[in-house]
Motif scaffolding. Structure first.
Motif, short mmCIF file in Angstrom:
data_model
loop_
_atom_site.label_atom_id
_atom_site.label_comp_id
_atom_site.label_asym_id
_atom_site.label_seq_id
_atom_site.Cartn_x
_atom_site.Cartn_y
_atom_site.Cartn_z
N GLU A 47 81.96 64.19 33.29
CA GLU A 47 81.58 63.16 34.26
C GLU A 47 80.99 63.78 35.51
OE1 GLU A 47 85.46 61.26 34.47
OE2 GLU A 47 84.52 59.36 33.90
N LEU A 48 81.64 64.82 35.99
CA LEU A 48 81.14 65.47 37.21
C LEU A 48 79.73 66.01 36.97
CD1 LEU A 48 84.39 67.33 38.29
CD2 LEU A 48 83.31 65.40 39.46
N GLY A 49 79.53 66.59 35.79
CA GLY A 49 78.21 67.11 35.47
C GLY A 49 77.17 66.01 35.41
N HIS A 50 77.53 64.90 34.80
CA HIS A 50 76.59 63.77 34.72
C HIS A 50 76.27 63.23 36.12
CE1 HIS A 50 76.05 63.26 30.46
NE2 HIS A 50 77.34 63.27 30.23
N ASN A 51 77.28 63.14 36.98
CA ASN A 51 77.04 62.64 38.34
C ASN A 51 76.10 63.55 39.10
OD1 ASN A 51 78.79 60.57 37.78
ND2 ASN A 51 80.44 61.28 39.12
N ARG A 52 76.34 64.86 38.95
CA ARG A 52 75.47 65.81 39.66
C ARG A 52 74.04 65.69 39.16
NH1 ARG A 52 80.03 69.40 39.53
NH2 ARG A 52 79.39 70.13 37.48
N ALA A 53 73.89 65.61 37.85
CA ALA A 53 72.54 65.50 37.27
C ALA A 53 71.87 64.20 37.72
CB ALA A 53 72.62 65.57 35.75
N SER A 54 72.64 63.14 37.74
CA SER A 54 72.09 61.84 38.13
C SER A 54 71.70 61.85 39.60
CB SER A 54 73.14 60.76 37.86
OG SER A 54 72.66 59.49 38.17
N SER A 55 72.53 62.46 40.44
CA SER A 55 72.19 62.58 41.86
C SER A 55 70.92 63.39 42.04
CB SER A 55 73.31 63.32 42.61
OG SER A 55 74.16 62.44 43.25
N ARG A 56 70.85 64.51 41.33
CA ARG A 56 69.66 65.37 41.46
C ARG A 56 68.42 64.59 41.09
NH1 ARG A 56 72.73 69.66 39.37
NH2 ARG A 56 72.02 69.16 37.28
N ALA A 57 68.51 63.86 40.01
CA ALA A 57 67.36 63.08 39.56
C ALA A 57 66.99 62.02 40.59
CB ALA A 57 67.65 62.44 38.20
N MET A 58 67.98 61.33 41.10
CA MET A 58 67.71 60.28 42.09
C MET A 58 67.10 60.89 43.35
SD MET A 58 68.01 57.04 43.08
CE MET A 58 69.35 55.99 42.48
N LEU A 59 67.71 61.96 43.85
CA LEU A 59 67.20 62.57 45.09
C LEU A 59 65.84 63.21 44.85
CD1 LEU A 59 70.54 64.02 46.50
CD2 LEU A 59 69.33 61.93 47.20
N GLY A 60 65.60 63.67 43.62
CA GLY A 60 64.27 64.18 43.29
C GLY A 60 63.22 63.11 43.41
N CYS A 61 63.55 61.91 42.99
CA CYS A 61 62.62 60.78 43.16
C CYS A 61 62.37 60.51 44.64
CB CYS A 61 63.17 59.54 42.47
SG CYS A 61 63.25 59.65 40.66
N PHE A 62 63.42 60.62 45.43
CA PHE A 62 63.23 60.38 46.86
C PHE A 62 62.38 61.47 47.52
CE2 PHE A 62 64.98 56.52 48.37
CZ PHE A 62 65.90 56.14 47.42
N ARG A 63 62.52 62.70 47.04
CA ARG A 63 61.65 63.76 47.58
C ARG A 63 60.20 63.40 47.33
NH1 ARG A 63 65.19 67.16 45.09
NH2 ARG A 63 66.71 68.08 46.49
N ARG A 64 59.94 62.88 46.16
CA ARG A 64 58.58 62.47 45.84
C ARG A 64 58.11 61.41 46.83
NH1 ARG A 64 54.12 64.19 43.68
NH2 ARG A 64 54.99 64.78 41.68
N LEU A 65 59.05 60.63 47.34
CA LEU A 65 58.71 59.59 48.31
C LEU A 65 58.74 60.09 49.75
CD1 LEU A 65 60.66 56.58 46.75
CD2 LEU A 65 58.25 57.17 46.48
N GLY A 66 58.88 61.41 49.91
CA GLY A 66 58.83 61.99 51.25
C GLY A 66 60.16 61.96 51.99
N VAL A 67 61.24 61.69 51.27
CA VAL A 67 62.57 61.65 51.89
C VAL A 67 63.33 62.88 51.39
CG1 VAL A 67 64.69 60.31 52.18
CG2 VAL A 67 62.49 59.13 51.95
N TRP A 68 63.53 63.83 52.27
CA TRP A 68 64.10 65.12 51.88
C TRP A 68 65.55 65.23 52.33
CZ3 TRP A 68 61.83 69.31 49.25
CH2 TRP A 68 60.53 69.02 48.78
#
Lengths: 140, 534
Positions: free
Chosen positions: B434-455
């Motif tokens: 579960e912890l691994g899935h949460n980290r991966a999901s967070s990374r993916a979500m925040l990666g999308c936000f980086r694309r939107l200029g939110v770092w």
């Protein structure tokens, strides 16, 4: 005893708030600082904390340096917590709105200002760290 | 005789009671009901920027008379309770102690429950979010509509409408602030790349009025919602309670704590003790609806059925708080008029993926600058000036993950000692998977936000329970087993005890739970009314 303690806190608050804003704080803000400390920081701190705070208050030139050094040392340093309380009291008032209130800054000016203050903070930390460590070592 | 007793005045209680009253039943609400009449009068109805400049009493609501608004130690995020609302926590430790080293439990005995301080996020569950439960989106749909009309929810016709539907009753969306506007513009450019990844972004659906509703006024964008309810544009359950108290078939019994229920041939009795230490008082009705909150409803049930020591599940959304820099704001002059609650919501639901995660995006402007300087390892004097300059570019991204039951997530009622109250023991541990899935999901979500200029600057993971989203202690299931509820949320083994709060939801999706809790409570109210009429 309580009145002496309040008096000492008032003197302390005046020094710290003057350092943060560059101006003498209003009496109501000093009173609020005293009350906040009596509520939130009611203990006396460790001998090291007391030594650092006393030195900073007695040697005004050292306050900026120790402020910088305690930033590296961690948020639980007594001086750092008291400066934090002082800043919060100053901000939640009408007296220093322009010091705290965010506003628009053109990008180049922003880069310049952040760079300038960042470098200043770094210099303070570098110069202050030996002093901080010495004061803590002497207080053991 | 009373037809139904509703326990608790939070989001679920008031909506269950409304449905019951609408059906013509005689309803009594029993509630601990802490209030602070002075608290909400302390902040004037003016914009944040004006109050900062002119109100000499602003320290009372920004810092609190007890200075609880000065967070010594780590900065806490937007879910930290503002000083004027801290009465929501009063008496909890005294009357409902929790034993746990692994779970940070937050409960409220306030009138309105934690609705007095919720963030107003109001996304409905999708059909997939009801997987494992004996009800689906279609069952909830009319109740989502009813609650949306009752409380007022604003939202846009955007990508989120495509995912969540529009509930048919949304008010026009609130204006977003400048930071959110810039993010949305960038999303339009990168939408074709992000949507195949399962990322959807839109204006936050929030229970904040964009139009007047009954006695409540639309938001005037004073940017004070985090600190106080200077108007009634943000929904609070106590507004529905106020309306209920005008009805002849509703009565409110405050200052009572429900200890247990006792069912017999002729109905159900709830046994209460006084909030102020006065004696026992009993109420009898044809049915009881437990809406005391996930942990409290579990306490009452376990005590009533004498199931001390028996473990029941507990779920909570894991939660990350991510201060970020919105680069889109470089060179953009921020608008003054804005709302201080969530501006945008995003869902990341990759096809075939294990996890969905849900995000809200906030600006930082109406928070105090001094709250940030404690986190920066810099001298305070310079830190104040740096933060003041950068704050218009800050965004707060909150990431919630789903939670599923396991043997390592449980609570159990322990008897009180020496005449003290019963204690709820909680154990909570996520698996490495579960912890691994949460980290991966967070990374993916925040990666999308980086694309939107939110770092992101730094991601803070809150303690388990820190999200204040709790569920699953009395799960709704098709399986006939003890300490569960059926599709009508009737507690198995009873004839007329129902559960209408977060207790019944298992698993727990990443979406904000409160709107669905309210809709389900409305549904439960209609089911109880139908059952009592039979």
């Amino acid at each position: 005893m309580a009145r002496v303690a309040a008096g000492a806190l008032a003197a302390e608050g005046t020094v710290l708030m003057r350092y943060l804003t560059g101006t003498d704080p209003a009496a109501e803000l000093v009173d609020r600082y005293v009350e906040a400390n009596q509520t939130l920081l009611a203990g006396e701190g460790s001998p090291a904390d007391q030594a650092v705070l006393a030195f900073a208050l007695d040697h005004r030139w050292a306050l900026p340096l120790l402020d910088g050094a305690t930033g590296l040392a961690g948020s639980d340093a007594w001086l750092r917590q008291k400066l934090f309380v002082a800043a919060a009291v100053l901000e939640a008032s009408t007296h220093h709105v322009d010091v705290f209130m965010p506003g628009y800054t053109p990008p180049l000016v922003m880069v310049g200002q952040v760079g300038f203050w960042g470098v200043k903070a770094a210099i303070k930390a570098v110069l202050g760290l030996p002093l901080l460590l010495t004061l803590r070592w002497r207080a053991r | 005789m009373i037809d139904a007793i509703v326990v608790g005045s939070g989001p679920s209680g008031v909506n269950a009671a409304t449905a019951l009253c609408d059906a013509g039943l005689e309803v009594v609400m029993v509630d601990f009901g802490n209030v602070d009449e002075q608290a909400e009068q302390a902040a004037p109805h003016e914009p944040f920027s004006e109050l900062r400049r002119h109100d000499s009493q602003q320290h009372r609501y920004f810092l609190g008379d007890d200075f609880s608004g000065i967070p010594l130690g780590s900065v806490e995020e937007g879910t930290k309770i503002a000083p004027l609302r801290r009465y929501a926590l009063r008496d909890v430790e005294r009357v409902m102690p929790v034993l746990s080293d692994t779970f940070s439990a937050h409960e409220s005995l306030a009138r309105g429950g934690f609705g007095v301080t919720w963030g107003a996020g109001s996304l409905p569950f999708r059909d997939a979010d009801f997987t494992g439960m004996p009800v689906g989106r279609a069952d909830m749909e009319p109740h989502y509509h009813a609650v949306a009309r009752r409380i007022g929810i604003s939202g846009g016709n955007d990508d989120l409408a495509e995912v969540f539907g529009d509930c048919g009753a949304l008010m026009p969306p609130l204006d977003v602030d400048s930071g959110a506007e810039q993010i949305m513009r960038r999303y339009e450019r990168y939408r074709a790349q992000l949507r195949p990844k399962g990322f959807h972004l839109g204006r936050a659906r929030v229970a904040i009025l964009s139009e007047d509703l009954d006695d409540r006024s639309a938001s005037r964008y004073h940017d004070m919602e985090y600190w106080a309810d200077t108007d009634e544009s943000v929904y609070r359950p106590q507004y529905t309670l106020r309306e209920l108290r005008k009805r002849s078939n509703f009565s409110y019994e405050p200052r009572r704590q429900v200890q247990r229920f006792v069912e017999d041939e002729s109905g159900v009795e709830v046994v209460t003790v006084g909030a102020d230490g006065d004696g026992e008082r009993r109420f009898r009705a044809g049915a009881v609806v437990l809406s005391a909150g996930t942990m409290s409803s579990a306490r009452i049930t376990l005590r009533s059925l004498d199931r001390y020591g028996e473990r029941v599940p507990i779920l909570t959304n894991p939660y990350r708080y991510v201060p970020s820099v919105n680069l889109n704001m470089a060179g953009v002059r921020p608008r003054d008029a804005r709302s201080s609650l969530a501006q945008l919501s995003a869902l990341h639901a990759p096809a075939g993926g294990y996890q969905t995660s849900t995000t809200s995006v906030f600006s930082y402007r109406s928070m105090l600058t001094s709250r940030l300087i404690g986190e920066a390892p810099l001298a305070h004097r310079e830190s104040i000036r740096i933060m003041r300059t950068l704050i218009p570019m800050f965004a707060i991204v909150t990431v919630f993950h789903e939670d599923r039951p396991s043997a390592d997530k449980w609570c159990a009622l322990r008897p009180g000692e020496g005449g003290g109250p019963d204690r709820l023991e909680i154990g909570y541990r996520q698996s490495d998977e579960e912890l691994g899935h949460n980290r991966a999901s967070s990374r993916a979500m925040l990666g999308c936000f980086r694309r939107l200029g939110v770092w992101p600057i730094k991601a803070f993971s809150r303690d388990a329970g820190g999200s204040i989203h709790y569920a699953g202690t009395l799960p709704m299931t098709d399986e006939d087993r003890p300490l569960t509820v059926d599709a009508d949320c009737r507690l198995r083994g009873t004839r007329a005890v129902y559960v209408a709060d977060g207790s019944v939801f298992s698993p727990l999706p990443s979406l904000p739970l409160t709107f669905t809790i309210m809709a389900n409570a409305d549904r439960v109210g209609t089911r109880v009314a139908a059952a009592l009429r039979r």
